[in-house]
Design an enzyme around this catalytic site. Structure first.
Site, mmCIF file in Angstrom:
data_model
loop_
_atom_site.group_PDB
_atom_site.id
_atom_site.type_symbol
_atom_site.label_atom_id
_atom_site.label_comp_id
_atom_site.label_asym_id
_atom_site.label_seq_id
_atom_site.Cartn_x
_atom_site.Cartn_y
_atom_site.Cartn_z
ATOM 1 N N TYR A 1 19.380 12.018 5.447
ATOM 2 C CA TYR A 1 19.861 13.356 5.775
ATOM 3 C C TYR A 1 19.794 14.200 4.518
ATOM 4 O O TYR A 1 20.366 13.812 3.497
ATOM 5 C CB TYR A 1 21.302 13.314 6.297
ATOM 6 C CG TYR A 1 21.835 14.670 6.699
ATOM 7 C CD1 TYR A 1 22.739 15.349 5.885
ATOM 8 C CD2 TYR A 1 21.444 15.275 7.892
ATOM 9 C CE1 TYR A 1 23.229 16.603 6.248
ATOM 10 C CE2 TYR A 1 21.929 16.525 8.261
ATOM 11 C CZ TYR A 1 22.820 17.178 7.438
ATOM 12 O OH TYR A 1 23.310 18.409 7.797
ATOM 13 N N ASP B 1 17.080 12.902 -3.640
ATOM 14 C CA ASP B 1 18.215 13.652 -3.101
ATOM 15 C C ASP B 1 19.477 12.896 -3.502
ATOM 16 O O ASP B 1 19.857 11.924 -2.850
ATOM 17 C CB ASP B 1 18.112 13.784 -1.581
ATOM 18 C CG ASP B 1 19.283 14.568 -1.012
ATOM 19 O OD1 ASP B 1 19.237 14.930 0.187
ATOM 20 O OD2 ASP B 1 20.255 14.816 -1.749
ATOM 21 N N LYS C 1 28.149 18.136 -3.666
ATOM 22 C CA LYS C 1 29.380 17.339 -3.658
ATOM 23 C C LYS C 1 30.026 17.236 -5.038
ATOM 24 O O LYS C 1 30.646 18.186 -5.522
ATOM 25 C CB LYS C 1 29.089 15.988 -3.008
ATOM 26 C CG LYS C 1 28.581 16.138 -1.552
ATOM 27 C CD LYS C 1 28.358 14.809 -0.875
ATOM 28 C CE LYS C 1 27.546 14.956 0.391
ATOM 29 N NZ LYS C 1 28.326 15.444 1.561
HETATM 30 N N1 HOZ Z 1 27.221 16.119 5.759
HETATM 31 C C1 HOZ Z 1 28.515 15.518 5.981
HETATM 32 C C2 HOZ Z 1 28.463 14.045 5.820
HETATM 33 N N2 HOZ Z 1 27.205 13.471 5.473
HETATM 34 C C3 HOZ Z 1 29.090 15.863 7.334
HETATM 35 C C4 HOZ Z 1 30.336 16.660 7.222
HETATM 36 C C5 HOZ Z 1 30.844 17.153 8.581
HETATM 37 O O1 HOZ Z 1 30.035 17.362 9.524
HETATM 38 O O2 HOZ Z 1 32.092 17.312 8.705
#
Ligand code: HOZ
Length: 425
Positions: free
Chosen positions: A142, A237, A265
């Site tokens: 992702y 990434d 993050k």
């Molecule tokens: N991208 C976040 C975890 N990989 C998801 C956060 C969310 O949808 O609350």
């Protein structure tokens, strides 16, 4: 204070699905989401006043623990000077110099506002630098929600059980080639099938959005070699791995030098920050120095930079924090592995450093296909048990557990006791 249920009833009327990001809607675990009121150290409290030992950690940023006083006090002080200027500031120079001085493979860096934006910008840069259109990604990885990355993506897309997203033009997706994680032959075949057309390979060097999946021995080295052989850029990434698996991220931990790297993050210390960086000859192509355009009104925001710099300095200047994170990961995830064996549970666990995932499948999880074999109903039962007993996990089989520096051995052992009781049945 309204209850979570009352807040969710109101939320769905004014926010799609009641949330600003899908996974936190708790749909895959069949519960009303807990609305969080405050956090401190390893804990979060919901609006009903229930305390949870937190393994979401805001999906990774809270590596020091919630409400860390060093970060908080720096932000509070910075707010007195104003929140945003839309102009260059000394602080942006300082954080960029700090990153370039402390991360060997980052010669230049550009700040943005999210991991999605970092990836979107890095891929545009790779295409602009190489003059090529196609990008290779991996099923289950992702890289945020930019159109061309929502192809066989992990995280919330995988949680929803859909191959991609509505609204992504076919014209966009056609330039995204998908390989199998840990399968170098699938990458080689795509290069051979698209000679001279691949701008970049983008990879989560440790996958954490299909649950945690480690790179097989030689996989990352093989990607480096294939990119060099084919004139493509290697993009790590490190939105999740960066500054977590080591200060220099997975690149440092596994000894591989990417051409570009994306961050999010942790780099923001809890504020909305992303970044992309790498070789100066590539980064130098970014506007206004070069022809590849990217912009952001709040890029380099002084409050966000303050939070990020305070966190990065705390991590860099106190390397013993990484020793603690390694020890905590070994204690918790090694303890879970022992419990799964003790109970003969049809589960497996993948972990590295302070991140890990328990998969509800007895088979090894090495890629998207094997991760998808997991019993998500069994995971939901596990999630609900842990929540009821005071532990906050990511509400999806296809996410990670995040340990922070604030998780002491007592907290980890409490977690192991709860998992032992759950497995006891
Ligand atoms: N991208 C976040 C975890 N990989 C998801 C956060 C969310 O949808 O609350």
């Amino acid at each position: 204070m309204p209850t979570s249920a009352e807040l969710m009833e109101r939320a769905v009327k004014v926010i799609p699905g009641g949330v600003n990001s899908p996974v936190r809607a708790f749909q895959s675990v069949g519960l009303t989401p807990r609305f969080i009121d405050h956090a401190d150290g390893p804990y979060v409290w919901d609006v009903e006043g229930n305390r949870y030992l937190d393994y979401v950690g805001s999906w990774g940023p809270m590596i020091l623990g919630h409400n860390d006083p060093v970060v908080r006090e720096a932000v509070q002080k910075a707010c007195e000077k104003g929140l945003s200027f839309g102009a260059a500031t000394e602080l942006e120079v300082i954080i960029a110099e700090f990153i370039c001085e402390t991360v060997p493979h980052v010669e230049m860096v550009r700040m943005v506002n999210s991991g999605t934006e970092a990836v979107m910008s890095a891929l545009r840069l790779a295409r602009g630098f190489t003059g090529r259109d196609k990008v290779i990604k991996f099923a289950g990885n992702y890289h945020g929600h930019s159109d061309c990355m929502l192809v066989e993506a992990g995280s919330g897309v995988m949680t929803a059980g859909v191959p991609g997203s509505a609204g992504v033009p076919a014209g966009c997706a056609q330039d995204t080639l998908t390989a199998a994680y840990n399968d170098l032959n699938s990458v080689r075949a795509l290069f051979e099938g698209n000679p001279g057309q691949v701008a970049a390979v983008i990879v989560e060097p440790v996958a954490a959005n299909m649950g945690v999946v480690l790179p097989a021995p030689g996989f990352l080295e093989g990607l480096r070699a294939l990119c060099d052989e084919n004139g493509a850029l290697l993009v790590f990434d490190e939105v999740i791995c960066g500054f977590r698996l080591a200060y220099g991220g997975a690149a440092e931990r596994f000894g591989i030098t990417p051409d570009l790297v994306t961050y999010g993050k942790i780099i923001g210390g809890g504020m909305p920050v992303g970044a992309f960086g790498g070789r100066a000859d590539i980064m130098g192509q970014m506007a206004p120095a070069g022809p590849v355009y990217q912009a952001g009104t709040l890029s380099g925001n002084p409050i966000a930079m303050t939070a990020g710099l305070a966190q990065l300095r705390a991590l860099h200047d106190q390397p013993e924090r990484y020793e603690r994170l390694e020890a905590a990961g070994a204690r918790l995830f090694g303890g879970i592995a022992a419990l799964l064996e003790k109970h003969g549970a049809p589960c497996t666990i993948n972990h590295v450093g302070s991140i890990g995932s328990v998969f509800f499948t007895p088979d090894a999880v090495t890629d998207y296909a094997s991760a998808k074999k997991s019993d998500t109903d069994a995971f939901a039962r596990y999630f609900r048990y842990m929540l009821e007993h005071g532990f906050s996990l990511a509400p999806s089989q296809f996410e990670a557990m995040f340990i922070s520096c604030a998780h002491d051995d007592a907290a980890l052992d409490e977690t192991l006791s709860a998992i032992d009781a759950f497995l006891q049945g």
